[in-house]
Design a protein around this motif. Structure first.
Motif, mmCIF file in Angstrom:
data_model
loop_
_atom_site.group_PDB
_atom_site.id
_atom_site.type_symbol
_atom_site.label_atom_id
_atom_site.label_comp_id
_atom_site.label_asym_id
_atom_site.label_seq_id
_atom_site.Cartn_x
_atom_site.Cartn_y
_atom_site.Cartn_z
ATOM 1 N N GLY A 677 0.188 -1.154 -4.412
ATOM 2 C CA GLY A 677 -0.657 -1.337 -5.589
ATOM 3 C C GLY A 677 -0.658 -2.773 -6.073
ATOM 4 N N HIS A 678 0.528 -3.384 -6.119
ATOM 5 C CA HIS A 678 0.601 -4.780 -6.578
ATOM 6 C C HIS A 678 -0.113 -5.707 -5.611
ATOM 7 N N ALA A 679 0.012 -5.423 -4.285
ATOM 8 C CA ALA A 679 -0.653 -6.271 -3.299
ATOM 9 C C ALA A 679 -2.166 -6.231 -3.469
ATOM 10 N N LEU A 680 -2.683 -5.111 -3.978
ATOM 11 C CA LEU A 680 -4.120 -4.977 -4.195
ATOM 12 C C LEU A 680 -4.510 -5.349 -5.627
ATOM 13 N N GLY A 681 -3.554 -5.923 -6.371
ATOM 14 C CA GLY A 681 -3.858 -6.383 -7.722
ATOM 15 C C GLY A 681 -3.968 -5.274 -8.744
ATOM 16 N N MET A 682 -3.289 -4.146 -8.500
ATOM 17 C CA MET A 682 -3.386 -3.007 -9.406
ATOM 18 C C MET A 682 -2.124 -2.872 -10.257
ATOM 19 N N GLU A 683 -2.316 -2.344 -11.470
ATOM 20 C CA GLU A 683 -1.187 -1.949 -12.311
ATOM 21 C C GLU A 683 -0.737 -0.565 -11.862
#
Length: 728
Positions: A677-683
């Motif tokens: 999720g973080h790698a895709l810019g998601m919270e």
């Protein structure tokens, strides 16, 4: 001042491997520099579809930049900047060449570097320009590689990595053109190519290796030169490698090989072998490109596991079970045979969950799955469909199996090392093709038979018959009552808070729908939402839910305790082509600020009519509405779907959190999903948090927000208002 960034290079993905190989072969074969630079620029534009590429070469006197390649820029613009002076503050490229550092201009119209060239840039509809200087081995500028966009834009990591990778190839092409000697070409390539490269001679001996290969394998260059490729890839013994080079021919060979590092660790590499011949068609040397894809394969294995297996029991999930069921139907049809579908529900499982806790309930599900496995024949299939529901495909004596499963499940079971528990199961049987010749009909028949088994007193099985259609009539009654539930104000929203892991502050609410049915009492959403979706009532219910949530947000604003509110979106609502417009009208009516409303969708919605779904979600995002993926890990979306959609938040399903403290595998899966999720810019949010130890572990893993009974149970509107006023 412009942004100055030093991007790190990364190995290109497998999708670009072919292009890199073709470019290398063009360089090796001595193709004209202009042809190669144009191909590199076109490759960048293919990888970054919204970008326009431009390569400018240093003039012989080192004072100006001359046109090299810009296949998509207007000819008039190329002519206007051909010969631009090198100097600080002279456009993006002139400044990059003067400083030797990447120059980022996000808005040409307002940036002082473009004062003298703004008019021609805007006339060409160019709005931003990022320029990467290309340096030779002596760290001297020899060219610039620029990316233009037709709107103001700031770079992302993907843009900078792509620019850096292709700049390395551009540098190799330019230096080769300047040197005009193939021996120097090999040195340039091996030093700067962002993937592992080894060069072998006609005798299959390594004559050169680049730093990327040395870094990946742990060997120094001098340790590889003179050795066989077998040292790195055990499968490439001299005979095998010679055959592979011959097989590669002019087209090259591409595949995966198991490689070995100096420390004996094995890894999977994507390998491309190309043979280079002289003018007499004699083999001169071979190029072997290697990229470590171990991490990518592990990620794909994780995605495949999440898509097809239940994490709690390690059994096939509903998705994989339907595949098995479809295969069994096709095989039975061809062979004119019958088989049985058994659906199993644990009796009073909810009560056990409530009395002993979710951890005890999960332990019961795992032990039940293990016990049922012992009853299966070699060709039978067992799956957990969700909750306490299991399914079996039985090709043998199904009545004997049903008896055996009922008896096995009923054996005493110790939970949490304390509670001695006896559970029972209700099993419904449906026979293919007698009771249904499609998955839907057979599942419906078996499901009705489960209700028949419960009606007979539970702890047994029931074979489907036509009298079970009565249950369908009950569904019809429920449907009629649901029609008037909104008018009679029987529906209500409860709100559960989400907390920021780092600050401990409430940062969001999730709106949860409840139905107080006068005849049946409190009806679970699991019962009436599928019915609403099937009958189309979900549209009016969904509209009402969003209306109530927006009104609630306004009340919280008045109380000075407003936080964003999330509502769930049913995939059935997407059949309304005007849904985005209707939501937008609601949003504008209440004049909500950006991100005040969050729409939660399921993974399965991502793959249903991808293009339409993507457009719909983009419309919501344009309105200022955030998008979250709910119950992540229970569907079967791929990385490409996650990356393609405008999603800002990812919610990990509570099934992954259960027993996370005792299960290292679950911890690894949750950590993988957080990092993804973080790698895709998601919270990233974790659902179902019930203990402080779970909160601490998730905080260590970098989870952003948590939700669950540890924080609060869902509350009605008046209660959540008092709750927020006390803490905000």
């Amino acid at each position: 001042m412009p942004n100055v960034i030093s991007p790190s290079t990364a190995a290109p993905s497998g999708n670009t491997f072919n292009h890199y190989t073709q470019l290398l072969e063009q360089i090796v074969s001595g193709q004209p520099l202009a042809t190669i630079l144009t191909a590199i620029a076109e490759l960048l534009e293919e990888q970054l579809p919204d970008a326009l590429a431009s390569i400018l070469l240093l003039s012989e006197d080192g004072q100006f930049l001359r046109h090299g390649a810009a296949p998509s820029l207007p000819q008039s613009y190329n002519e206007a900047i051909d010969g631009v002076a090198i100097g600080t503050g002279v456009g993006s490229c002139g400044n990059a060449a003067a400083t030797g550092r990447i120059t980022i201009v996000e808005d040409i119209a307002s940036h002082p570097f473009w004062h003298d060239y703004k008019a021609i840039a805007l006339q060409a509809n160019l709005r931003s320009c990022w320029s990467q200087p290309i340096l030779n081995q002596q760290q001297q500028v020899i060219a610039t590689f620029a990316i233009y966009h037709r709107q103001p834009q700031s770079p992302k990591t993907q843009h900078l990595q792509t620019l850096a990778n292709l700049s390395a190839l551009t540098r190799a092409a330019i230096e080769h053109s300047q040197i005009n000697k193939r021996s120097r070409l090999a040195q340039t390539l091996t030093q700067h190519l962002p993937v592992g490269l080894m060069v072998t001679d006609r005798h299959q001996r390594i004559v050169d290796a680049n730093p990327s290969l040395c870094y990946a394998t742990g060997y120094q260059r001098q340790q590889l030169v003179g050795e066989s490729p077998e040292l790195i890839a055990p499968e490439l013994n001299p005979a095998s490698f010679a055959a592979l080079v011959q097989q590669a021919g002019r087209e090259g060979w591409h595949g995966e090989l198991l490689c070995r590092r100096r420390n004996t660790e094995s890894y999977t590499a994507e390998v491309r072998v190309s043979a280079v011949h002289n003018e007499h068609d004699e083999l001169q040397y071979s190029l072997v490109l290697l990229t470590d894809v171990s991490e990518n394969k592990r990620s794909q294995e994780t995605i495949h596991y999440l898509a097809n297996y239940d994490v709690l029991t390690d059994l096939p999930n509903r998705n994989l079970f339907y595949q098995h069921l479809s295969d069994s139907m096709e095989r039975a049809r061809r062979q004119q045979q019958a088989f049985a579908l058994l659906l199993l529900d644990l009796d009073y499982f909810k009560e056990i969950n409530d009395q002993l806790g979710h951890e005890a309930g999960d332990e019961l599900l795992m032990k039940t799955g293990s016990r049922i496995r012992q009853c299966l024949g070699p060709s039978d299939v067992l799956a957990r469909l969700g909750g306490d529901e299991f399914a079996i495909i039985c090709h043998g004596d199904w009545l004997e199996m049903a008896n055996q499963v009922v008896s096995t499940v009923h054996q005493p079971c110790r939970l949490r090392h304390i509670h001695q528990q006896r559970v029972t199961a209700s099993i419904g049987l449906a026979i293919y093709p007698e009771h249904g010749d499609t998955i839907e009909r057979l599942m419906k028949a078996a499901d009705q038979a489960v209700y028949g088994a419960k009606a007979l007193g539970r702890n047994g099985y029931c074979l489907f018959d036509s009298h079970m259609e009565e249950s369908a009539r009950e569904q019809a009654s429920l449907h009629q009552e649901l029609h008037t539930a909104l008018e009679k104000q029987q529906l209500a929203l409860f709100y559960q808070p989400l907390v920021d892991v780092r600050s401990g502050q409430v940062c969001q609410l999730e709106a949860l729908l409840r139905w107080n049915n006068p005849r049946l009492g409190l009806v679970s959403p699991d019962k009436f939402i599928p019915l609403a979706e099937k009958t189309g009532l979900i549209r009016s219910i969904g509209h009402w839910v969003r209306e109530q949530a927006m009104q609630q947000y306004q009340r919280l604003v008045d109380l000075n305790c407003a936080v964003p509110i999330a509502v769930n979106l049913s995939s059935a609502e997407l059949y309304d082509d005007q849904l985005a417009a209707r939501i937008g009208a609601q949003y504008q009516h209440y004049q909500l600020p950006p991100q005040a409303l969050i729409i939660e969708i399921t993974e399965s919605l991502l793959i249903e009519s991808k293009q339409n779904t993507q457009a719909f979600l983009q419309q919501l995002q344009d309105l200022g509405i955030s998008i979250a993926i709910d119950d992540f890990g229970t569907g079967y979306s791929s990385l490409s779907y996650l990356a393609a959609f405008p999603v800002q938040k990812l919610k990990i399903d509570r099934s992954f959190i259960q027993q996370i403290l005792q299960d290292d595998r679950k911890q690894a899966l949750v950590s993988t999903m957080i990092n993804l999720g973080h790698a895709l810019g998601m919270e990233v949010t974790a659902e179902g948090i019930e203990t402080e130890h779970e909160r601490q572990l998730l905080a260590q893993q970098g989870c952003d927000t948590i939700q669950g009974y540890l924080i609060s149970q869902p509350m009605p509107a008046d209660a959540i208002e008092k709750y927020l006023q006390q803490i905000i």
